[in-house]
Design a protein around this motif. Structure first.
Motif, PDB file in Angstrom:
ATOM      1  N   VAL A 105       0.877  -1.059   0.005  1.00  0.00           N
ATOM      2  CA  VAL A 105      -0.228  -0.211  -0.173  1.00  0.00           C
ATOM      3  C   VAL A 105       0.422   1.741  -0.186  1.00  0.00           C
ATOM      4  N   VAL A 106       0.562   2.442  -1.376  1.00  0.00           N
ATOM      5  CA  VAL A 106       1.560   3.643  -1.121  1.00  0.00           C
ATOM      6  C   VAL A 106       0.923   4.403  -0.114  1.00  0.00           C
ATOM      7  N   GLY A 107      -0.225   4.540  -0.574  1.00  0.00           N
ATOM      8  CA  GLY A 107      -1.357   5.700  -0.068  1.00  0.00           C
ATOM      9  C   GLY A 107      -2.931   5.079   0.073  1.00  0.00           C
ATOM     10  N   ALA A 108      -3.148   5.771   0.270  1.00  0.00           N
ATOM     11  CA  ALA A 108      -5.087   5.541   1.031  1.00  0.00           C
ATOM     12  C   ALA A 108      -5.816   7.458   0.761  1.00  0.00           C
ATOM     13  N   VAL A 109      -6.913   6.656   0.387  1.00  0.00           N
ATOM     14  CA  VAL A 109      -8.095   6.919   0.162  1.00  0.00           C
ATOM     15  C   VAL A 109      -9.186   7.338   1.089  1.00  0.00           C
ATOM     16  N   GLY A 110      -9.639   8.640   1.494  1.00  0.00           N
ATOM     17  CA  GLY A 110     -11.024   8.086   2.404  1.00  0.00           C
ATOM     18  C   GLY A 110      -9.906   8.852   4.167  1.00  0.00           C
ATOM     19  N   PRO A 111     -11.037   8.562   4.859  1.00  0.00           N
ATOM     20  CA  PRO A 111     -12.740   8.475   4.855  1.00  0.00           C
ATOM     21  C   PRO A 111     -13.659   9.810   4.740  1.00  0.00           C
ATOM     22  N   LEU A 112     -15.158   9.196   4.795  1.00  0.00           N
ATOM     23  CA  LEU A 112     -16.085  10.039   4.623  1.00  0.00           C
ATOM     24  C   LEU A 112     -16.379  10.525   5.633  1.00  0.00           C
ATOM     25  N   ASN A 113     -16.069  10.539   7.029  1.00  0.00           N
ATOM     26  CA  ASN A 113     -16.899  11.108   8.359  1.00  0.00           C
ATOM     27  C   ASN A 113     -15.088  11.266   8.782  1.00  0.00           C
ATOM     28  N   SER A 114     -15.319  12.680   9.204  1.00  0.00           N
ATOM     29  CA  SER A 114     -14.270  13.431   9.450  1.00  0.00           C
ATOM     30  C   SER A 114     -13.822  12.872  10.894  1.00  0.00           C
ATOM     31  N   GLY A 115     -15.234  12.284  11.723  1.00  0.00           N
ATOM     32  CA  GLY A 115     -14.762  11.756  13.381  1.00  0.00           C
ATOM     33  C   GLY A 115     -13.242  10.700  13.527  1.00  0.00           C
ATOM     34  N   VAL A 116     -14.396  10.188  11.948  1.00  0.00           N
ATOM     35  CA  VAL A 116     -13.237   9.091  11.467  1.00  0.00           C
ATOM     36  C   VAL A 116     -12.060   9.155  11.048  1.00  0.00           C
ATOM     37  N   ALA A 117     -11.499  10.197  10.375  1.00  0.00           N
ATOM     38  CA  ALA A 117     -10.298  10.272   9.488  1.00  0.00           C
ATOM     39  C   ALA A 117      -9.452  11.007  11.058  1.00  0.00           C
ATOM     40  N   GLN A 118     -10.061  11.598  11.974  1.00  0.00           N
ATOM     41  CA  GLN A 118      -9.308  11.928  13.743  1.00  0.00           C
ATOM     42  C   GLN A 118      -8.436  10.359  13.963  1.00  0.00           C
ATOM     43  N   SER A 119      -9.553   9.602  14.151  1.00  0.00           N
ATOM     44  CA  SER A 119      -8.886   8.807  14.398  1.00  0.00           C
ATOM     45  C   SER A 119      -7.232   8.355  13.336  1.00  0.00           C
ATOM     46  N   MET A 120      -7.685   8.136  12.562  1.00  0.00           N
ATOM     47  CA  MET A 120      -6.733   7.584  11.646  1.00  0.00           C
ATOM     48  C   MET A 120      -5.150   7.964  11.133  1.00  0.00           C
ATOM     49  N   LEU A 121      -5.184  10.010  11.709  1.00  0.00           N
ATOM     50  CA  LEU A 121      -4.244  10.635  11.099  1.00  0.00           C
ATOM     51  C   LEU A 121      -2.991  10.289  11.404  1.00  0.00           C
TER      52      LEU A 121
END
Length: 408
Positions: A105-121
């Protein structure tokens, strides 16, 4: 047994260190073979929000298919690895960890929800791997908690092709006050990062424009009965309801409002902009409004082939909200792999180095995407600030105003 297992594990990691190889012999990966690289996609692919989530998945898929067909990066084939976050932050974090752990994996597209994004950053940042969301709009993700007074970018690996609520909330408020001539609004949110943030910004901008906030309230995601909320709105004598959240709850709110005789429009953000909203609410949705990022995809000449392909493939979900922005986010990653390869004597850098180089090249992105010109500012935000107000007319979303918003 422990030693034997360690040897097997080490071997497996070695095999995946620079992506998977195939024996087709097409292209040039530096050793006469072809390299397959993976682009991860994270979105709600089932349950709540899946209509827009699937639009993200298939937008990315079409971009990969186009790149492979055009041989955009000679010697490299791309594939999609789509993971379902069910709109849950904890699941999103697990998915981010899984994508980082897959060395192809060289990169990721997503997510939809900003709250989900916070957990991934933090997960993607630690791996120095790029993440580009076609849908997140909360300003804090790119400019930090103090974005209104002293913006500071928290993560250099995070980008987005969607403009932010710093503009969306004000754009909606301005249209509500000057376009719809509404003066007394009731503001509701779903307590989530995206919804609460958007509602707050709408509230502030509406008051600044000269309007009055008749009342505020909160609901929970998953709620079905909004009788108490309807009573509050009715008592407040509001002439408009603004909702910060997704289409699942807002479709039920507008239906229950109209059933109770409160015939005022419900206005929401891009989280409400989906065909499912109209399908669920039915006739009571007539006249309701939503803002969405960019301009209507069906009106963009560059997106015609994309729309035709999406329809011809019979893909599920709704491409209208974020499909084109997922396509452009995926293309940005693919173009960055190409640039990293070209800068390395036309050979792919090794696994971790490739990820790092892709982050650098995405920051320099500057190309004409199907959603318009794509480039990123110093915070990782798109420089395309266009927004559109849509209104339900005869059972369909119809664009009524496209433009930008100046918050100053």
């Amino acid at each position: 047994m422990v030693i034997f297992t360690s040897i097997l594990t080490t071997g497996a990691l070695t095999l995946t260190a620079c992506g998977s190889r195939d024996d087709s012999g097409d292209g040039d990966s530096g050793d006469g073979g072809s390299t397959t690289l993976t682009i991860g996609v994270d979105a709600p692919l089932s349950g709540e929000n899946s209509t827009t989530g699937l639009g993200i998945q298939y937008g990315a898929q079409i971009a990969v298919d186009d790149a492979n067909k055009k041989n955009t990066v000679p010697g490299v084939k791309f594939k999609i690895k789509a993971l379902d976050d069910k709109a849950q932050p904890a699941t999103g974090q697990q998915n981010a960890t899984a994508l980082v752990g897959d060395k192809s994996v060289v990169g990721a597209v997503g997510p939809l929800n900003s709250g989900v994004a916070q957990s991934m950053l933090q997960v993607f940042s630690s791996a120095d791997m790029v993440q580009i969301s076609p849908a997140n709009t909360n300003p804090e993700l790119t400019m930090g908690k103090n974005w209104q007074t002293s913006p500071k970018r928290p993560y250099k690996t995070y980008f987005r092709t969607a403009t932010t609520d710093a503009l969306q909330g004000g754009f909606a408020a301005e249209y509500a006050y000057t376009g719809l001539k509404k003066k007394n609004v009731f503001v509701v949110d779903d307590k989530q990062t995206y919804g609460a943030g958007l509602a707050k910004l709408f509230n502030e901008a509406f008051v600044k424009a000269g309007g009055k906030v008749a009342g505020t309230d909160h609901v929970n995601t998953g709620d079905k009965d909004f009788g108490a909320l309807v009573s509050k709105i009715k008592a407040a004598k509001a002439d408009l309801v603004y909702y910060g959240g997704q289409y699942d709850e807002s479709a039920l709110i507008t239906k229950q409002l109209k059933d109770a005789g409160v015939n005022i429009p419900l206005f929401g953000g891009d989280g409400m902009f989906a065909t499912t909203y109209i399908e669920t609410a039915g006739k009571p949705s007539e006249g309701d409004l939503a803002t969405a990022i960019g301009v209507p995809v069906d009106t963009l000449p560059g997106a015609k082939a994309f729309v035709d392909t999406y329809k011809a493939k019979g893909y599920k979900g709704d491409y209208g909200a974020y499909g084109a922005y997922a396509y452009d986010a995926t293309t940005a990653i693919i173009n960055s792999v190409k640039a990293a390869k070209a800068a390395n004597d036309d050979k792919l850098p090794s696994g971790d180095e490739l990820r790092s180089k892709v982050v650098e090249e995405v920051q320099k992105a500057d190309f004409e995407g199907i959603s318009g010109k794509l480039s990123f500012d110093e915070f990782g935000d798109t420089t395309n600030k266009q927004l559109t107000v849509y209104q339900v007319e005869k059972g369909k979303w119809k664009a009524v105003k496209t433009g930008t918003y100046d918050p100053s």
